[in-house]
Design a protein around this motif. Structure first.
Motif, PDB file in Angstrom:
ATOM      1  N   ASN A 116     -71.086 -48.044  34.769  1.00  0.00           N
ATOM      2  CA  ASN A 116     -71.628 -49.321  34.118  1.00  0.00           C
ATOM      3  C   ASN A 116     -73.094 -49.780  34.492  1.00  0.00           C
ATOM      4  OD1 ASN A 116     -69.915 -50.032  36.272  1.00  0.00           O
ATOM      5  ND2 ASN A 116     -68.172 -50.328  34.857  1.00  0.00           N
ATOM      6  N   VAL A 117     -73.630 -48.702  35.392  1.00  0.00           N
ATOM      7  CA  VAL A 117     -75.033 -48.945  35.729  1.00  0.00           C
ATOM      8  C   VAL A 117     -75.881 -49.193  34.523  1.00  0.00           C
ATOM      9  CG1 VAL A 117     -76.794 -48.043  37.218  1.00  0.00           C
ATOM     10  CG2 VAL A 117     -74.762 -48.133  38.121  1.00  0.00           C
ATOM     11  N   SER A 118     -75.592 -48.288  33.558  1.00  0.00           N
ATOM     12  CA  SER A 118     -76.396 -48.455  32.274  1.00  0.00           C
ATOM     13  C   SER A 118     -76.315 -49.436  31.568  1.00  0.00           C
ATOM     14  CB  SER A 118     -75.931 -47.216  31.081  1.00  0.00           C
ATOM     15  OG  SER A 118     -76.192 -45.987  31.680  1.00  0.00           O
ATOM     16  N   ASP A 119     -75.132 -50.174  31.401  1.00  0.00           N
ATOM     17  CA  ASP A 119     -74.778 -51.596  30.934  1.00  0.00           C
ATOM     18  C   ASP A 119     -75.475 -52.639  31.837  1.00  0.00           C
ATOM     19  OD1 ASP A 119     -73.179 -50.400  29.187  1.00  0.00           O
ATOM     20  OD2 ASP A 119     -71.381 -50.545  30.391  1.00  0.00           O
ATOM     21  N   ALA A 120     -75.485 -52.353  33.395  1.00  0.00           N
ATOM     22  CA  ALA A 120     -75.811 -53.479  34.075  1.00  0.00           C
ATOM     23  C   ALA A 120     -77.556 -53.839  33.548  1.00  0.00           C
ATOM     24  CB  ALA A 120     -75.702 -53.299  35.372  1.00  0.00           C
ATOM     25  N   PHE A 121     -78.079 -52.421  33.457  1.00  0.00           N
ATOM     26  CA  PHE A 121     -79.767 -52.706  33.533  1.00  0.00           C
ATOM     27  C   PHE A 121     -80.034 -52.392  32.246  1.00  0.00           C
ATOM     28  CE2 PHE A 121     -79.397 -50.901  37.921  1.00  0.00           C
ATOM     29  CZ  PHE A 121     -80.599 -51.615  38.397  1.00  0.00           C
ATOM     30  N   GLY A 122     -79.120 -52.237  30.958  1.00  0.00           N
ATOM     31  CA  GLY A 122     -79.424 -52.333  29.670  1.00  0.00           C
ATOM     32  C   GLY A 122     -80.289 -51.045  29.347  1.00  0.00           C
ATOM     33  N   GLN A 123     -79.920 -49.906  30.061  1.00  0.00           N
ATOM     34  CA  GLN A 123     -80.628 -48.645  30.005  1.00  0.00           C
ATOM     35  C   GLN A 123     -80.011 -47.657  30.017  1.00  0.00           C
ATOM     36  OE1 GLN A 123     -83.815 -48.366  33.037  1.00  0.00           O
ATOM     37  NE2 GLN A 123     -84.252 -46.269  32.285  1.00  0.00           N
ATOM     38  N   GLN A 124     -79.935 -46.431  29.232  1.00  0.00           N
ATOM     39  CA  GLN A 124     -79.022 -45.568  29.375  1.00  0.00           C
ATOM     40  C   GLN A 124     -79.478 -44.404  30.419  1.00  0.00           C
ATOM     41  OE1 GLN A 124     -76.184 -45.338  27.645  1.00  0.00           O
ATOM     42  NE2 GLN A 124     -75.861 -43.731  29.217  1.00  0.00           N
ATOM     43  N   PHE A 125     -78.655 -44.328  31.372  1.00  0.00           N
ATOM     44  CA  PHE A 125     -78.811 -43.206  32.393  1.00  0.00           C
ATOM     45  C   PHE A 125     -77.854 -42.105  32.236  1.00  0.00           C
ATOM     46  CE2 PHE A 125     -79.926 -47.371  34.475  1.00  0.00           C
ATOM     47  CZ  PHE A 125     -81.317 -47.104  34.729  1.00  0.00           C
ATOM     48  N   SER A 126     -78.095 -40.910  32.839  1.00  0.00           N
ATOM     49  CA  SER A 126     -77.677 -39.635  32.659  1.00  0.00           C
ATOM     50  C   SER A 126     -77.283 -39.018  33.888  1.00  0.00           C
ATOM     51  CB  SER A 126     -78.294 -38.767  31.596  1.00  0.00           C
ATOM     52  OG  SER A 126     -79.521 -38.307  32.483  1.00  0.00           O
ATOM     53  N   SER A 127     -77.001 -37.740  34.071  1.00  0.00           N
ATOM     54  CA  SER A 127     -76.734 -36.875  35.243  1.00  0.00           C
ATOM     55  C   SER A 127     -77.843 -36.572  35.728  1.00  0.00           C
ATOM     56  CB  SER A 127     -75.641 -35.800  34.794  1.00  0.00           C
ATOM     57  OG  SER A 127     -75.915 -34.916  33.982  1.00  0.00           O
ATOM     58  N   ASP A 128     -79.055 -36.668  34.998  1.00  0.00           N
ATOM     59  CA  ASP A 128     -80.332 -36.421  35.562  1.00  0.00           C
ATOM     60  C   ASP A 128     -80.850 -37.850  36.190  1.00  0.00           C
ATOM     61  OD1 ASP A 128     -80.320 -33.650  34.854  1.00  0.00           O
ATOM     62  OD2 ASP A 128     -80.888 -34.525  32.620  1.00  0.00           O
ATOM     63  N   ILE A 129     -81.545 -37.676  37.319  1.00  0.00           N
ATOM     64  CA  ILE A 129     -82.054 -38.747  37.900  1.00  0.00           C
ATOM     65  C   ILE A 129     -83.518 -39.311  37.030  1.00  0.00           C
ATOM     66  CG2 ILE A 129     -83.456 -39.600  39.697  1.00  0.00           C
ATOM     67  CD1 ILE A 129     -82.063 -37.626  41.479  1.00  0.00           C
ATOM     68  N   GLN A 130     -83.337 -40.503  36.772  1.00  0.00           N
ATOM     69  CA  GLN A 130     -84.351 -41.223  35.923  1.00  0.00           C
ATOM     70  C   GLN A 130     -84.844 -42.565  36.567  1.00  0.00           C
ATOM     71  OE1 GLN A 130     -83.322 -42.362  31.898  1.00  0.00           O
ATOM     72  NE2 GLN A 130     -81.544 -40.907  31.921  1.00  0.00           N
ATOM     73  N   PRO A 131     -86.050 -42.841  36.550  1.00  0.00           N
ATOM     74  CA  PRO A 131     -86.839 -43.914  36.882  1.00  0.00           C
ATOM     75  C   PRO A 131     -85.952 -45.401  36.205  1.00  0.00           C
ATOM     76  CG  PRO A 131     -88.511 -42.952  35.673  1.00  0.00           C
ATOM     77  CD  PRO A 131     -87.375 -41.931  35.580  1.00  0.00           C
ATOM     78  N   VAL A 132     -85.822 -46.247  37.044  1.00  0.00           N
ATOM     79  CA  VAL A 132     -85.386 -47.702  36.362  1.00  0.00           C
ATOM     80  C   VAL A 132     -86.602 -48.439  35.763  1.00  0.00           C
ATOM     81  CG1 VAL A 132     -83.974 -49.867  36.776  1.00  0.00           C
ATOM     82  CG2 VAL A 132     -83.517 -47.733  37.660  1.00  0.00           C
ATOM     83  N   ASN A 133     -86.346 -48.823  34.483  1.00  0.00           N
ATOM     84  CA  ASN A 133     -87.634 -49.627  33.661  1.00  0.00           C
ATOM     85  C   ASN A 133     -87.720 -50.751  34.472  1.00  0.00           C
ATOM     86  OD1 ASN A 133     -87.556 -47.488  31.913  1.00  0.00           O
ATOM     87  ND2 ASN A 133     -86.397 -48.706  30.437  1.00  0.00           N
ATOM     88  N   ASN A 134     -89.057 -51.197  34.547  1.00  0.00           N
ATOM     89  CA  ASN A 134     -89.372 -52.352  35.165  1.00  0.00           C
ATOM     90  C   ASN A 134     -89.123 -52.757  36.832  1.00  0.00           C
ATOM     91  OD1 ASN A 134     -89.809 -53.296  32.543  1.00  0.00           O
ATOM     92  ND2 ASN A 134     -88.160 -53.786  32.337  1.00  0.00           N
ATOM     93  N   VAL A 135     -88.519 -51.717  37.443  1.00  0.00           N
ATOM     94  CA  VAL A 135     -88.317 -51.736  38.880  1.00  0.00           C
ATOM     95  C   VAL A 135     -88.990 -50.527  39.460  1.00  0.00           C
ATOM     96  CG1 VAL A 135     -86.341 -52.177  40.585  1.00  0.00           C
ATOM     97  CG2 VAL A 135     -85.920 -52.467  38.251  1.00  0.00           C
TER      98      VAL A 135
END
Ligand SMILES: Nc1ncnc2c1ncn2[C@@H]1O[C@H](COP(=O)(O)OP(=O)(O)OP(=O)(O)O)[C@@H](O)[C@H]1O
Ligand SMILES: [Mg+2]
Ligand SMILES: [Zn+2]
Length: 319
Positions: free
Chosen positions: A50-69
């Motif tokens: 639910n990290v994707s839900d918390a940030f409203g950004q779809q994450f995956s098993s590849d490392i991605q930068p978090v938008n706006n942070v």
């Protein structure tokens, strides 16, 4: 707050289902990211990500930068990743079969994790052991799953040691017989070197996790009986497996005070106060952080930043 000043390498955030693990781990990660010129990694080990839900950004098993942070990166561990498509000790299916056999033998005698679980763990640990990240924050699954997750380095070492031992015994024979049976020794040596590497990695993971200067576990709970009970179980389990725990977040604390005098608020607030008092007595050598029950849910990086500010600076509670 020591979660900021201690510069931990690993911070686990865990507790019972729905108490606010994701909200608190994400908020903490945002705070850490805003205080570093290095990088912070947020890893979700909860299969129900639910990290994707918390940030409203779809994450995956590849490392991605978090938008706006800036400086914050996130990854969600993929529980469906099977032995076949992760970097595995056995390139060859014959060896995969052997691994599976040995691990299922071990599974019979104890609550040994499956080979897929171990390999998944190894994938996550390869990310977590990357010294590029100043701190790795883990958003974990509800308690039972996480207790098991933390046992994996020890269990995996047993598995890899067993395989290594077997290899030491059969290697001389295979050296003689292998070519006759059409087995390339080079492949096998490669496989068993990978076993050795995994063994080393697990030992290193365990050493880091058991070092209170590098790793701590933050328990999140709500002031209710079942959650307190589970927190105590978690705290005791962490002590048994040598993982430091010195912070408990008591989340969703009502802060109505004079704002409302309705029966519901009064009754629930009194109930919460009773449990909070018990916690203050039981965990007097812990840092207890009370977080208010907000009117809205916490979603998106702006909300998480605001929640994190309260986490770090503290909130005044009405009597
Ligand atoms: N202090 C709070 N005030 C208001 N809403 C909150 C608070 N803490 C968490 N929430 C909300 O409660 C819900 C559950 O929180 P969260 O997802 O962080 O819990 P969790 O422990 O990660 O749950 P799960 O066990 O399902 O992973 C979310 O919608 C979140 O926005
Ligand atoms: Mg969660
Ligand atoms: Zn009310």
């Amino acid at each position: 707050m020591n979660l900021l000043t201690n510069k931990y390498r690993y911070i686990f955030v865990g507790g019972k289902g729905g108490v606010g693990k994701t909200t608190n781990s994400c908020s903490l990660a945002v705070q850490l990211a805003s205080r570093t010129s290095s990088k912070i990694l947020l890893i979700s080990t909860d299969p129900a990500h639910n990290v994707s839900d918390a940030f409203g950004q779809q994450f995956s098993s590849d490392i991605q930068p978090v938008n706006n942070v800036p400086n914050l990166f996130a990854v969600e561990m993929d529980p469906s990743q099977k032995l076949n498509n992760v970097e595995k000790p056995a390139e060859d299916s014959k060896f995969s079969a052997m691994f599976e056999q040995i691990s299922s033998l071990m599974k019979n005698v104890s609550s040994f994790p499956g080979i897929d679980e171990i390999m998944n763990f190894m994938v996550v640990m390869k990310l977590a052991m990357n010294d590029e990240y100043e701190t790795v924050v883990f958003d974990t699954a509800p308690t039972g799953h996480t207790m098991r997750f933390l046992e994996i380095p020890r269990m995996a070492q047993k598995l890899f040691q067993t395989i290594d031992g077997i290899w030491a015994q059969v290697q001389p024979m295979m050296q003689m017989m292998g070519p006759m049976m059409g087995v390339e020794m080079g492949d096998m040596d490669g496989t068993f070197n990978t076993v050795k590497e995994n063994l080393k990695l697990c030992a290193k993971v365990q050493e880091r996790f058991e070092d209170p200067a590098q790793t701590t576990f933050v328990c999140v709970c709500i002031p209710e009986f079942l959650s307190l009970y589970e927190t105590e179980r978690l705290v005791q389990h962490l002590a048994r497996i040598n993982i430091d725990c010195n912070t408990i977040i008591i989340n969703q604390v009502l802060n109505v005070g004079s704002k409302c005098s309705c029966q519901l608020c009064k009754a629930r607030s009194n109930m919460q106060k009773k449990y909070i008092k018990q916690m203050e007595e039981l965990y007097d050598d812990f840092q207890l952080i009370k977080m208010p029950m907000l009117e809205k849910e916490v979603r998106g990086s702006t909300d998480l930043k605001g929640f994190g500010d309260m986490l770090i600076n503290g909130v005044k509670f009405e009597k």
